[in-house]
Scaffold this active site. Sequence first.
Site, mmCIF file in Angstrom:
data_model
loop_
_atom_site.group_PDB
_atom_site.id
_atom_site.type_symbol
_atom_site.label_atom_id
_atom_site.label_comp_id
_atom_site.label_asym_id
_atom_site.label_seq_id
_atom_site.Cartn_x
_atom_site.Cartn_y
_atom_site.Cartn_z
ATOM 1 C CB THR A 68 -0.945 0.055 1.222
ATOM 2 O OG1 THR A 68 -0.151 0.109 2.416
ATOM 3 C CG2 THR A 68 -1.879 -1.131 1.275
ATOM 4 C CD1 TRP A 69 5.062 4.295 0.541
ATOM 5 C CD2 TRP A 69 6.780 3.168 -0.336
ATOM 6 N NE1 TRP A 69 6.208 5.035 0.761
ATOM 7 C CE2 TRP A 69 7.275 4.364 0.237
ATOM 8 C CE3 TRP A 69 7.686 2.291 -0.954
ATOM 9 C CZ2 TRP A 69 8.630 4.715 0.202
ATOM 10 C CZ3 TRP A 69 9.036 2.640 -0.982
ATOM 11 C CH2 TRP A 69 9.495 3.839 -0.411
ATOM 12 C CG ASP B 108 3.330 -4.339 4.026
ATOM 13 O OD1 ASP B 108 3.745 -4.788 5.111
ATOM 14 O OD2 ASP B 108 3.859 -3.371 3.444
ATOM 15 C CE1 TYR C 216 5.533 2.401 3.500
ATOM 16 C CE2 TYR C 216 3.721 0.861 3.365
ATOM 17 C CZ TYR C 216 5.071 1.115 3.413
ATOM 18 O OH TYR C 216 5.965 0.065 3.349
ATOM 19 C CD GLN D 8 7.372 -5.510 4.433
ATOM 20 O OE1 GLN D 8 7.405 -4.343 4.063
ATOM 21 N NE2 GLN D 8 6.292 -6.046 4.967
ATOM 22 C CE1 TYR E 110 11.873 -2.600 0.074
ATOM 23 C CE2 TYR E 110 11.922 -3.673 2.231
ATOM 24 C CZ TYR E 110 12.466 -2.775 1.312
ATOM 25 O OH TYR E 110 13.582 -2.046 1.637
ATOM 26 C CG LEU F 116 5.855 -6.118 -9.468
ATOM 27 C CD1 LEU F 116 4.527 -5.464 -9.841
ATOM 28 C CD2 LEU F 116 6.064 -7.400 -10.285
HETATM 29 P P1 NAP Z 1 6.288 -2.895 -6.314
HETATM 30 O O1 NAP Z 1 5.178 -3.628 -5.707
HETATM 31 O O2 NAP Z 1 7.495 -3.639 -6.784
HETATM 32 O O3 NAP Z 1 5.781 -2.032 -7.545
HETATM 33 C C1 NAP Z 1 4.687 -1.169 -7.436
HETATM 34 C C2 NAP Z 1 4.586 -0.392 -8.746
HETATM 35 O O4 NAP Z 1 4.362 -1.282 -9.820
HETATM 36 C C3 NAP Z 1 3.439 0.602 -8.746
HETATM 37 O O5 NAP Z 1 3.892 1.742 -9.434
HETATM 38 C C4 NAP Z 1 2.350 -0.107 -9.548
HETATM 39 O O6 NAP Z 1 1.564 0.860 -10.207
HETATM 40 C C5 NAP Z 1 3.162 -0.924 -10.525
HETATM 41 N N1 NAP Z 1 2.537 -2.181 -10.937
HETATM 42 C C6 NAP Z 1 1.968 -3.130 -10.148
HETATM 43 N N2 NAP Z 1 1.532 -4.164 -10.888
HETATM 44 C C7 NAP Z 1 1.835 -3.864 -12.160
HETATM 45 C C8 NAP Z 1 1.640 -4.540 -13.396
HETATM 46 N N3 NAP Z 1 1.054 -5.730 -13.462
HETATM 47 N N4 NAP Z 1 2.079 -3.928 -14.538
HETATM 48 C C9 NAP Z 1 2.681 -2.726 -14.487
HETATM 49 N N5 NAP Z 1 2.888 -2.033 -13.362
HETATM 50 C C10 NAP Z 1 2.480 -2.610 -12.206
HETATM 51 O O7 NAP Z 1 6.865 -1.746 -5.333
HETATM 52 P P2 NAP Z 1 6.523 -1.232 -3.878
HETATM 53 O O8 NAP Z 1 5.203 -0.592 -3.815
HETATM 54 O O9 NAP Z 1 7.719 -0.446 -3.447
HETATM 55 O O10 NAP Z 1 6.550 -2.560 -2.982
HETATM 56 C C11 NAP Z 1 5.383 -3.276 -2.637
HETATM 57 C C12 NAP Z 1 4.967 -3.024 -1.201
HETATM 58 O O11 NAP Z 1 6.007 -3.419 -0.301
HETATM 59 C C13 NAP Z 1 4.769 -1.545 -0.851
HETATM 60 O O12 NAP Z 1 3.580 -1.027 -1.392
HETATM 61 C C14 NAP Z 1 4.834 -1.599 0.648
HETATM 62 O O13 NAP Z 1 3.625 -2.103 1.173
HETATM 63 C C15 NAP Z 1 5.989 -2.599 0.845
HETATM 64 N N6 NAP Z 1 7.308 -1.932 0.980
HETATM 65 C C16 NAP Z 1 7.953 -2.030 2.185
HETATM 66 C C17 NAP Z 1 9.179 -1.412 2.361
HETATM 67 C C18 NAP Z 1 9.888 -1.519 3.679
HETATM 68 O O14 NAP Z 1 10.815 -0.740 3.931
HETATM 69 N N7 NAP Z 1 9.506 -2.434 4.538
HETATM 70 C C19 NAP Z 1 9.796 -0.690 1.309
HETATM 71 C C20 NAP Z 1 9.117 -0.646 0.088
HETATM 72 C C21 NAP Z 1 7.902 -1.284 -0.068
HETATM 73 P P3 NAP Z 1 -0.060 0.896 -10.094
HETATM 74 O O15 NAP Z 1 -0.389 0.983 -8.647
HETATM 75 O O16 NAP Z 1 -0.403 2.102 -10.871
HETATM 76 O O17 NAP Z 1 -0.512 -0.386 -10.723
#
Ligand code: NAP
Length: 277
Positions: free
Chosen positions: A19-20, A48, A53, A163, A191, A194
């Site tokens: 949900t970031w 998550d 966030y 995580q 995390y 992608l």
């Molecule tokens: P991610 O999940 O690797 O990528 C998210 C991005 O990819 C968004 O821009 C999304 O855009 C796009 N996307 C998703 N599915 C897609 C698809 N099928 N085709 C094309 N684009 C796609 O990156 P993240 O948000 O950094 O990581 C996921 C989660 O992990 C976070 O939301 C958070 O909850 C957690 N996190 C935790 C930490 C930590 O320090 N613990 C750090 C980073 C992240 P749209 O939404 O426009 O589809």
Amino acid sequence: MKTVSLPDGERVPAYGQGTWYIGDNPATRAEEIATLRLGLDLGATLIDTAEMYGDGRAEQLVAEAIAGRRNEVFLVSKVLPHHATRSGTAKACEQSLKRLKTDRLDLYLLHWRGDVPFAETLEALDALKSAGKIRHFGVSNLDRADTQEMWALKDGTAIASSQLLYNLTRRGIEWDLLPWLRERRIPLMAYSPLEQAGLIGDPRLAKFAREHGMTPAQAALAWLLARDDIIVIPKTGRRERLRENLGAFEHSLSAVRLAELDRLFPPPKGASALEML
Ligand code: NAP
């Protein structure tokens, strides 16, 4: 939905919803809520989030999305390191619960290591657990030395999950941290699976995905889901992409395909500093 086992045997979905950046843009809010709800319908019931966030906006949006469905959800949130004192952790948790409109978190993580001694944070987390405010606690962005240090402290062995940044282009943890977690049956929550969409346009992955009849997002997620102890938490605010991402389960990768990905995205050849986003 495939499940992954926590150290105490409780099973959680292998696909959770990140949900970031969710809740930041009023124009996309309705679709983001609809996406989280569709995820619940489709079995992606782990969500998550974090107090960080959008300064609590993501938690507020999650509350709206799970209204009336709290018992279906395995809810994960995180405490900021500078809040992770004895009283600060309790206060931060209370505020997260309020924003999330719930009385408990299923998993509460220390977001990353700050200046507060681990022993103090652990004491606070354990007190929250005893009070029924959180069901499990864990860590995020801790390297092997930090994780080992915490593990050796009182209540450290209660860490339920770690995580970490993990995807095809970020394989450093395979060297020592991942094996260390596996030995202790602590599941990894991967995390940015992608690479914050960076993997979608990667020509190596695009070619692999095309040749094997899947999309790049599905290939990136299927690679992570090939293991039994990894939970992926991709973020999308669009229903169409959520359906696409969940399609990763239809593409289990054979040993030959996994070896092909190893050639395209090689595993680490030595120790390296923990990467984080
Ligand atoms: P991610 O999940 O690797 O990528 C998210 C991005 O990819 C968004 O821009 C999304 O855009 C796009 N996307 C998703 N599915 C897609 C698809 N099928 N085709 C094309 N684009 C796609 O990156 P993240 O948000 O950094 O990581 C996921 C989660 O992990 C976070 O939301 C958070 O909850 C957690 N996190 C935790 C930490 C930590 O320090 N613990 C750090 C980073 C992240 P749209 O939404 O426009 O589809």
